[in-house]
Structure formats: structure tokens, C-alpha cells
Design an enzyme around this catalytic site. Structure first.
Site, PDB file in Angstrom:
ATOM      1  CG  ASP A 193     -10.464  -0.505   1.642  1.00 23.45           C
ATOM      2  OD1 ASP A 193     -11.276   0.352   2.062  1.00 23.45           O
ATOM      3  OD2 ASP A 193     -10.719  -1.706   1.549  1.00 23.45           O
ATOM      4  N   GLY A 194      -6.932   2.235   0.134  1.00 29.92           N
ATOM      5  CA  GLY A 194      -5.525   2.622   0.059  1.00 29.92           C
ATOM      6  C   GLY A 194      -5.201   3.847   0.892  1.00 29.92           C
TER       7      GLY A 194
ATOM      8  CG  ASN B 249      -4.800  -4.710   4.263  1.00 30.82           C
ATOM      9  OD1 ASN B 249      -5.657  -4.848   5.123  1.00 30.82           O
ATOM     10  ND2 ASN B 249      -5.033  -4.144   3.089  1.00 30.82           N
TER      11      ASN B 249
ATOM     12  CG  ASP C  63       2.890 -17.975  -7.546  1.00 28.14           C
ATOM     13  OD1 ASP C  63       3.737 -18.725  -8.040  1.00 28.14           O
ATOM     14  OD2 ASP C  63       1.926 -17.523  -8.196  1.00 28.14           O
TER      15      ASP C  63
END
Lengths: 382, 382, 382, 382
Positions: free
Chosen positions: C127-128, C223, C253
Site C-alpha cells: 500500500d505504501g 490515508n 497520544d
């Protein structure tokens, strides 16, 4: 290294700094065998065995007959079987099995008490067989050896392929066991409502208040007590007490009070974390709670919980015990829950830790991974 | 009713059915004081007290001075204060406080070891003060009395308003305590990587293998050990071992290994269930795991966990201890975690159960309710 | 049946009862092609193709060479390849590949703008590769055909085995596409802090306020935008605005603002529901939020979100875009996010629905089942 | 700035790179008014109003009478009230209210169809009043103005205090509305099972197959369709189809198919993310699923879902519609669900976005914060 074999925490120091220490109170000292070293032994050689078979599962017929023949003919054991199991035409009509079957002791669930006659239990089938075995023994439970026939279950670690050698080991003794804690549940009906439904399986108790105003039934539960809205479309609305204090009100589909063993059953479906059966704890898990912040909690095994309909509840609730004995709970009725003194001694295939992680993977696909990366950067990933 | 006061499960029966019983093994019997009855006492009257104050919080100055004056002048105690606290101009420059202050014993964090001089500890501020107190005592910890000044914390149950009477009670002894278990964490660096960063606060250990190939630092952790991806954009990829066996690989932002005390800190933010501090357990919670099925698990307090970079990890990971001492973990390094023998004896405001549920409500708004109904039917609801 | 082919809701009636209707406002009418019927066509035959290959993956070398040879020699296409890819000795040193390679157009990421020269894009790898392709095109994006070589990815639906016939179909046109919406993100630095880090890849913008007080960089994100605490041990503390109004403060976070495409990436690890890429929406997901009730939310695609450090934040935060371009966010800086007009037209293997459910099963093991029953009753189950 | 007022994504570009574009298909173009600009107007002045009051709530009596008197006497409107409401002795026996009441038009639920007579609707009470109003209008729904009397609800944004001025504004028109999409649900019984339960409220349909083999009832649902195990202790086991393809099998307590409006009702209790009502989507949420990886999903509004008992289901399931009309689903029956053309036009108190975030905070305590820090370090925090 002793520490790596422990399943209880180490004994903590009881002196704190130079001058403080814990007040010594011999009355509340408990002597606990480290669960990691719990093993089964026999006072006398076991002679009788209860065989529990999941019904209506054709794949179990052959293993069942083979096992019973082995136990009866080879090991000369007395085999107890529930009468209903033998009514299956595939068993009753099998002439070759007749001789063996004639040696069985049969009993009827709800009518005959076999708890003093059974030296150990063999289960064939799914986790339900063990829940059923648990329900037959309201006090001390004989050791249970549970075979899965298809896929591994949390409560059924043994593979049937090598049942003879495994059985021989169990009969010899000195096998690893996990004591699965149970919950002792008492349902007390408010008799002002004239509810006198007879509880078939539970032990009927009369309150000592001399007036017979309350009827109570008691259950031993291996997985969980569920209080839910039953067939109603309304939210259930129940108050939860701990050691007599109201700790919260549950508004939602219901609430699950489970043992660590039960944490991987219904509770996990309702969002709970999974607890190893050797942790002395009780888990409280709401079912579809109305409040976003109602996370499951884990309390120490020794507390006493009580569930009652909230005064503002407009509908009744329903309670069940390991999925059985479903019954209605009305205003004034109470369900009292605490850890039982009568655990289920469940024989391990390997040991309590290995068996549990094996079940997490096989039964729940816990952290099944596929190697992939959701965060990437141009330097290395594409 | 004794049962309702227990915080450990009842001693289970050790005979199972007519003939089976647990193999007796005196070497692994543990003698445990039921946590519900754990109370503090003194061998000798306490004479020295460490006062820990959150810094940079102006609202704490007045209570701090008042408390220290009371301890020094009225109770004739020796007050220990960290030197840094007194460097605050609002304290150092306060002439009226000079006399009292001159009686203090001061120490420097990371340089002076006061662990044998402090009879008990008073914390003023948030939960961080208690984490800091814990870090000062790598072995036995004196009793801690923790005041919240603003809102209640999980670790700071006392209200400052009536501090004098409450302090008098503590000094008299016989107050309820909860032993908050800690984790003993050992970080072992693979020296082939020539990593010789000096660990300032941890105890430096040398491996007994005679070759000095490994350097290890040890920490006592009250909330949690966190292993995460640090500043990297990549998923961390660490292997998790339990008693020497690989149980799973964590792919995600990281993993939290926490005490029950820590279950209501970072772990709850990562989706864990909340565990009462008297449950002897260790919680393992993934942080944003790549796998949908990676639910948190709770294992018995006695196990030994080990975390290492997975062989397929392309990046290092980072570890921290109660949010401190953040350091990088490289291939070959290992983090070994188990329950410590040195808990933090935390003095209860009421008792371990009441304090905890009070904190759940106040700190986490646990099951804050608004009466409303998501399921309705035309007969009764609209 | 037309309805079963729609991926947008039906046009709702605009009269409500006998007399009410929607106020007609022609200026805000949108004309939308139903996503279910979106297909690719070509104005002119495609002649140039950008091939993106994941680097450092030996398994991709042979497919890459085969594909490029096919494109160059058989289809007579102009192949664009990033210079870095050809520097791999396994490619640069392959004499057999030399002739083909000499026909390539090469470019350097961050230096050369190829956005007007590429008719379509082929990705080889994970997917990168698609995230990287997206980052190269800050405005209109050519159609993308993405091959997974090992296991299926959410963004890489094509199997390489039959790449020739599939490529021929794409070149002919009339294939199904899914328009993956992107987020247009603008990072505005408060120049009073004299922060003038040069943004390499983002388009540098100057504010029209005539004073040059702010520097802004703009990104197109496929994304998600992540704002987190970076290397800090502190909670991040950021304010979230929607159309100019403060809607909440994120303490934890961090926070993920994602497209539906991104809902199955980092967001799902942080607990989000999964959203089909054809739903016009933006998802907001907290990362390990301090508050138990901070559930993810889904807002309409058209809103404008803004993230800023909260005034009470004691530390900075860090922002990244599809896992890249990580940078620090200080007091006064703002991150403005809205749906972009420039989606990524991603060629479907089958169709938008089938491809998505296939990915859920393959990539996330969504609802992988094992037949078992957690609720049982004695009548049927054991 | 136009963009900040949009609640639909921007129209995406339809050309992709130099040569590709979307195949133009005029038949599937949709013309959509941006939800942010949807406002109510009147063709003719409204003359009739349906007033719905939650029954058995004494606190509503006075507001109800006051409102009806205002509508009848001051605004000269024709007021429709359900006959059951007027049977309440506190209303029927109120002589002062008699004159007003005599002017009402009454109707009986399930018998009288008032859908062509009501210009708008006023609700007094909880969210249930609006679900009830929705159930009365199976096709076009008049605008609804909903007052909460106690605490704010998701569907009841108006405060009663200033009802007169607010009503005047609505009657004048040009007020903001949110079109809450509904689901059109068709239940088709497999008549081989001879199930001919008459559906009272749903429209009875006969299949066009000329044989009358199937009976179907149709419902319009505002929150959700729930398929669950009903009073059974077994897991439900249903197959879920999307546009005719089996996408998954639900094993667990059941499954919720909800609108975005319903995402904040039962679905959120079952773990779903919350979706703004202007997002054109359908949400699918499992209830206590047996599989750990069964996360909720969000699909585009236009798809057609179908739910049927799985062939391996051993028990029936039960279906309900906004908590009503609960009925059994047997093998062969099917439930077909898609987005309806008939939304509920719900009048906003402020605007669709502000009202929604207000409800999240008030009804669900979404991200209620208490300032505290779970990660600390010695430098700054204690």
C-alpha cells in the site's frame, strides 16, 4: 529459577521502610499452593468414570463407543452415562455395543445424584460438555479430562487420537491441573410476589429467618452469570452491589459476571479483556451499556456481588447460569455472587499457561497477524 | 460474615470427588494475608518523613509550608525534602518559612540514597508524585500517604482539608493499606552493540557470566513498562515471551505491561479493562495493534515476561518506566519483567474497595449515567 | 433493479407532507455521478506510464523488469521511473535489461515535477507505493493500477499473474474506478516563533495578508493526518475545531483525521469503524484518549477541520501526512484539513464493493469465524 | 468562504492526469442540495399540526396543554392528537382544557391514516416520540419540531421555554432542517412455513409472482433494524448479503443495521463509531460477536442489504424496527434493507452541526474531560 514457574505473585515483603510493617493477623492468613505446581494425585485408584458426550453429533458416536469399550473392557472401570445418551438409536440399536453398554451405570439428570460415585469425568465434544459436567456437581467436582473432537476448545484441551496413553497417565496420577474457579450464585426471590416457581436443578434453600418469606436457589457457575433484558425491547436497569455497597447501575442489554474461565466466553464478545484462569478474580462486563464510559472491571475473587432490579426499572430482567436455568428477576429479588470453594479441577494437556495461549490462538484467533505496515515513509517503505 | 470482607478468593477444596486430591507440595505453599485485612503498624514511632511536592504548581505552596511546619514544629519530625523543591524562589525567599526550612534534611535525586532514612512518605499533588516516590525506593518502600489538592487521583486519595487529624491517625498506626504491586524490570543490553549509556537511576548490574558481555539495569515500576515506536513512524515489532516461550509478536504502536494499579493509567486509554490493585496479575495491552483481534490479556502475577525486538523489526523500539528513563532498545537487547517483592504500601483513605470505586467515578467518569432509553416501543415509551 | 447498483443514497423527496418543501437554492446544488457507475475512459490513448516499485524487495525485481519490458517493447509506452529505483545494482547491473532501461524517463523525487507527463500509474508492492504515488501529485492524479505481489492490500487489488491482459483492458478504457477522496491539509506556522523550516515537498504558500506573517505548506493526504505527542512522554493536548467552532480537546497520544480509505489503516488500529471509500466523510479518531468516552466520530466530507495546540499544552505536538513529512507543531501553528477536489482514481480489480470486502477479509481478517458457541443450554448443546 | 459551509464533499475533478477522465453517464448523475444549506419553506401556510406527547409523564401535562391552547386559540391551527393521549384522566378530566380539547382532531394509531392531513409535527418528550412520529408516516414525512422537556436528546433539540417565538419562526419558514435518512425495510416471509401473522402497522404487500407464495411487510425505520437471538440463549447465526453477495455471517447476539441517526442509539452501545446524520451511509454493527475481529463497518447509503437466517442456524432470530414490531424470522424469511427516499425532515435548533455536537456532549458525555496526565516524568510533572 523458581520465579519462572510461579503463577501467583511472589510473597511481598511485609516491612515497609525502617519502621513500618504489616499488622499481623493470623486469622486472615491464607495458605495457597502456587497454581503452577498444582498436580493431581489419587488416594485410591479410580474405579468409576462419568462419560459425557455431546448429543446429536454423529461424529462422536464412534469415539464414544471406542472409549467406553476401552474403559469397561480394558481398564475394568465402571462407566456412568446419562440415560438420555443411550436412547440415541445409533447407540441403543448397535448390537455390537450391547455387551459393553449393559455394564454401564445410567442416571437421569435432575433426578439422580451421582456426585459421590464418580472418580473422574471424561468429556467428549465442545466446551458445553464441561459446563454440563460442572452443573452436575454442586459441591466437590471430580477431575475432568476433556477431549475436543474437532477443533480445540478453551475447556477441551485433549486430542482424541492418543486417548489411551493419555488416559493411562491420568489414571496413574501426577498430571498437571488447573483449578477453574466457579461462582456460587444464590437467587433469592421476594416471596411477597408469590413467586414459587420450583427450581429443578438448583439446591432449594430456606432462609433462616423462621418465616419462610424467601426462597433461595443456589448454583455453581463455571463461566458466567448473565443478567439481561430477556425478550424485552427495553434496556435492563439493574443495581450492582459489592460487599453491600451500591457501586453502579447497569443500563443496557445486561451485565455479565464471569470467572476468569468465562472471560474468554460471552464476556470477550462483550468487549472484556481475557484473564488467565489462575488469576483469582471476578470480572464484571456490561452488555451494550448505554454509557460510553462503562468499561469492564476486574475485582478480587473474594468479594460478594449482588444484583437487583433497580428501583426505577420498568421491566423485569432475566438471569441465566452458564447459559442454563434462565429465569425472570422481579423487583425485590436478588442474585448474590461470590467465588465458590468448589473449583473444577481441569486436567491440562500440557500446563495451564501453554494450554491457555494455545486456546487463545485456536479459538479466538488472538492476534492473528498478517505482515503489513500501516505507517510508511518514503525513505524505506514504498 | 467473613466472606464479604475478603479480597482474595476463598481457599478452594483440595479433594476432588471421592478419590482425587491435589498433590501436596509444601515447597510451593504461599502464606498470604488476605488483602482486605491488611493494616499498617509501626515497630517504633515514625520520626522521619519524606515530603514530595509537585513542582511548578503555585496552589501547592501554602499547603506544603503548612504541612511542613506542622510536621516539624508540632510533631517534631525530621522532614526530608528534595533540594530542587527548596530552590523555588517562592519557598527559598519566604523569610517566615526560613526557620522551619532550616530544619529540613535535603537530598538530591540520582545522587543521595535516602531509602534507609525515611519512615513514611507524604505526597502533595497528582499521581505523578507517587510514581516519583516509587522510583526513589528500589527495594522496600515506606508507607505513602498521598494528598490530592485539586481533584481526586487514583493514587492520591486523601483530601488536604483535615490533614492534621488524618496524619495523627497514620502516625498512631492501624490504618488500612493497599499493597500496590510493582514490576521488577531488568533491561539487558546486548554489548556487542557497544551500547554503554550509563543508566543514572537504575541499579547497575553486571551479569555473572564472567565475561561482562551484558550490562543490565533494573527498575521498579508502579504503573507500567511501555515499549513503543518512539519518534519513528514505523510500527514497532516486538516479540513477547512468557516464562521463556514466545507467546505473540506485537505489531503496532507498542505494548504496555502494567500492574493492576497501572490498568487505570495508560492501559485503560489503550482499551484495557480496569483491574483492582489487589488482584495479583499482570496486564498486557497492545497500543494500536495492527491486528483487529489483539485484545488485552491478564496473566497471573508470578510469570516472567520478556520483550525483545522481533528479528524482522526494521527499526528500534523505545522503553520507558512509569513514563521515565526513556531509552532505545536494539536487536539483542531484552526487557525482563516480573512482579516485584517490593510493593508500594499505599495508605487508604477509607479502604481498598471504596477508594478504588471512588477513583473510577471521579477520575474516569466510569459509567456516568444519564437516564435515557435507546430502545423504545410504542406501548410505553414515546 | 437500479437501486442495487447505487453507491450513493437515493435522491430524497423534497416535499414534506402536504405543504412543506425544501427551499430551492440552485447555488448549492451538486451534480454527482453515482460512485457505482464511475468508469474510466481516455480522451486520447495513453502513451506514458509511471512505474512505482517498492525498493529493497528482491521479489519485485523480476516482475518489475518483465512489466517494464512489456510496456516499453510491446506496448511502446514511455515509462517513467524514479532515478533511485534504477540505482539498485540488481537493476543497474543487469545487462539484459540495459536496452529497455535506456528508454526510460527518469526523475528525482522532490526535484522534478512529472505531474503533467504521466498518463497513468502502475504500482508494484504494498500500500505504501500508492501513498507515495499520491504524494507525487498534489493536484490532478492520473489513474492508478496497483499490483500486490504477495498478499492483497487495501490499495493494491491486482494480482500480477495475468498482468498483460489486465493492462490491455485498462489501456482500452471502460474499467471500474473508485475515486478515493484525499484530504487537503494546510499547515500554517506562526512566524512569531521564527520557524522557517523549509518544506521540501509541500507547495509553499504565502498568506495574502500582505504581511508575510505566516508561512503555509499544503499537502494532499490519502490515508490520514496524524497529530501526536511525537517523542515526548506527555499526553498531547490539542484543540479540534470544525467550521471554526471548537468541538473538543484531545488529550491522549494524539488524533487521526482520516479519509474513508484511511479508516482501514491507522484509524482501525486505534479503534475506528471501517468506512467504505465511497462514503463522503471524514473520520476523527483519538489515539489512546485519556477520556473513556472519547469514541471516534464520522463527519460529512465537506467540513473544514482545524487542529491547534491547546493553550494549556505544556509540550509541542507532531504532525505527519500519510506517515511522511513529520514536523513539529508549536503554539500558534494550525493544521487546516478538508476534503480535496483531487481524489486518487484507483482502478478496481472487480468493483468498489467486491474489492473492499475482499480486502477486509484478506488484510484485516475481518470476522474470521470459527464455529463455536459461547452460550449453551443443557437441552441441545453439550 | 463557501467550503466551510458545506456538508457534502466538494465535487471532485473528473479528469485524471493529461488523458484520463470519468466516463460520462447522464443516467446516473444525481442532483443533490448541499445539506448545509437545506432550509424549510412552505407552499402554503401550515394549518394543521400533529402533537405527539410521551404518555405517562406527569411533567408533560402542563406544557402539552399550554402548547395546544396556543396552537388552537392563538395560531388558529387544527391540532391532531392521538385518541389515547386524551384518555389520560389528567387531561380528559380537566374542565379548563375542555374547550380547547373539543377542537382537536383525534385519530387511532393502526387504524386511521392521517398522513395527508398533517402539515407539521410537534413532539413533546424523549427521542421515542420522534421514532413514533416516524412510524406514522410510511411515505412523505411532514417537518418535525421536537422539544425535550428534561434533558436534551439527539432527536429533540428544542427547549420548551421559548416555544412561542420558536414556533412562530417555524411557521414563517426558512429554518434550518436536517434530512434524517430512513431505512426502507421489507420483511418477506417464506409462506411454505404457513406463517401468516398479520402485520398491523406495516404496509402489506403481495409479491408480483402471481402465486402469493410470499407475504411481505414494509417498514420505514429512523434509527435501526435489529436482528437478534430474542429470548433464546443461543447465538444468532445470520447471513448478511450486500447487493446480492454474501459478505459475512454474523454469529453473536445479533446485528444492528442503522442509519447515521441510529449510530448514536443502540449501535454506539454495541461499539460503533458515531456518524453525523448528513453522511449518506448505512452502518452495520455486530452485537457481542463471537469473533474478536468483527468490527462495525460503514457502507454507502445506496446499497441493498439482506439478512437471512444462516442455513446452519439451529434457532430462529428476531427482528425489530426502531424497537417496535418485534417478530420472529425463520429459515427462508428475508429482511431487505436499503436507504429510503422518505427522510424525516427534522427542524434544527441551531444547525445540523452545532445541534449534533451539543447532543454528543449532553447525551453521551462524549469526551468529557478531567485534566489529568497518565504519563509523567520527573522533570516536570510530580
Amino acid at each position: 529459577n523458581r520465579r519462572t514457574q510461579s503463577l501467583h505473585g511472589p510473597s511481598p515483603v511485609t516491612t515497609f521502610g525502617p519502621k513500618a510493617c504489616m499488622l499481623h493477623n493470623p486469622n486472615t492468613i491464607m495458605h495457597i499452593q502456587d497454581p503452577a505446581s498444582q498436580r493431581l494425585t489419587w488416594n485410591k485408584p479410580p474405579k468409576s468414570v462419568l462419560v459425557i458426550k455431546k448429543i446429536r453429533d454423529a461424529g462422536l458416536l464412534q469415539p464414544f463407543k471406542e472409549l467406553c469399550t476401552f474403559l469397561t473392557e480394558v481398564k475394568s472401570m465402571i462407566v456412568y452415562v446419562e440415560r438420555k445418551v443411550l436412547e440415541d438409536p445409533a447407540i441403543a440399536g448397535d448390537d455390537a455395543f450391547r455387551t459393553t453398554m449393559n455394564k454401564f451405570c445410567t442416571f437421569r439428570d435432575d433426578l439422580d445424584d451421582i456426585s459421590n460415585y464418580v472418580d473422574f469425568i471424561i468429556c467428549l465434544g465442545g466446551d458445553g460438555t464441561l459446563l454440563y459436567a460442572s452443573s452436575l456437581f454442586q459441591e466437590s467436582v471430580p477431575p475432568v479430562m476433556a477431549f475436543h473432537l474437532g477443533s480445540l476448545g478453551f475447556l477441551t484441551p485433549f486430542n482424541f487420537d492418543t486417548y489411551q496413553s493419555q488416559l493411562n497417565q491420568v489414571i496413574e496420577g501426577n498430571v498437571s491441573i488447573v483449578l477453574r474457579s466457579r461462582l456460587r450464585v444464590r437467587v433469592q426471590k421476594d416471596s411477597r410476589e408469590k413467586r414459587t416457581k420450583v427450581e429443578e436443578n438448583g439446591v432449594i434453600l430456606t432462609n433462616g429467618d423462621g418465616e419462610g418469606m424467601h426462597k433461595a436457589a443456589q448454583y455453581q457457575v463455571l463461566n458466567e452469570v448473565v443478567v439481561d433484558r430477556g425478550p424485552s425491547s427495553y434496556l435492563s436497569n439493574v443495581d450492582l452491589f459489592l460487599d453491600g455497597h451500591l457501586i453502579t447501575t447497569v443500563q443496557g442489554d445486561g451485565v455479565i459476571v464471569s470467572t476468569p474461565t468465562g472471560s474468554t466466553a460471552y464476556a470477550v464478545a462483550a468487549g472484556a479483556s481475557m484473564i488467565h484462569p489462575n488469576v483469582p478474580a471476578i470480572m464484571i462486563t456490561p452488555i451494550c451499556p448505554h454509557s460510553l464510559s462503562f468499561r469492564p472491571i476486574v475485582v478480587p475473587a473474594g468479594v460478594e456481588l449482588k444484583v437487583m432490579l433497580s428501583s426505577e426499572a420498568r421491566n423485569t430482567a432475566w438471569v441465566s447460569f452458564d447459559g442454563r436455568k434462565r429465569q425472570e428477576i422481579c423487583h425485590g429479588d436478588s442474585i448474590t455472587i461470590t467465588t465458590s470453594c468448589f473449583p473444577v479441577p481441569s486436567i491440562c494437556f500440557r500446563d495451564p499457561v501453554t494450554d491457555w495461549f494455545e486456546s487463545l490462538a485456536q479459538c479466538l484467533h488472538w492476534n492473528v497477524r498478517k505482515k503489513q505496515h500501516h505507517l510508511t515513509s518514503e525513505e524505506e517503505e514504498f
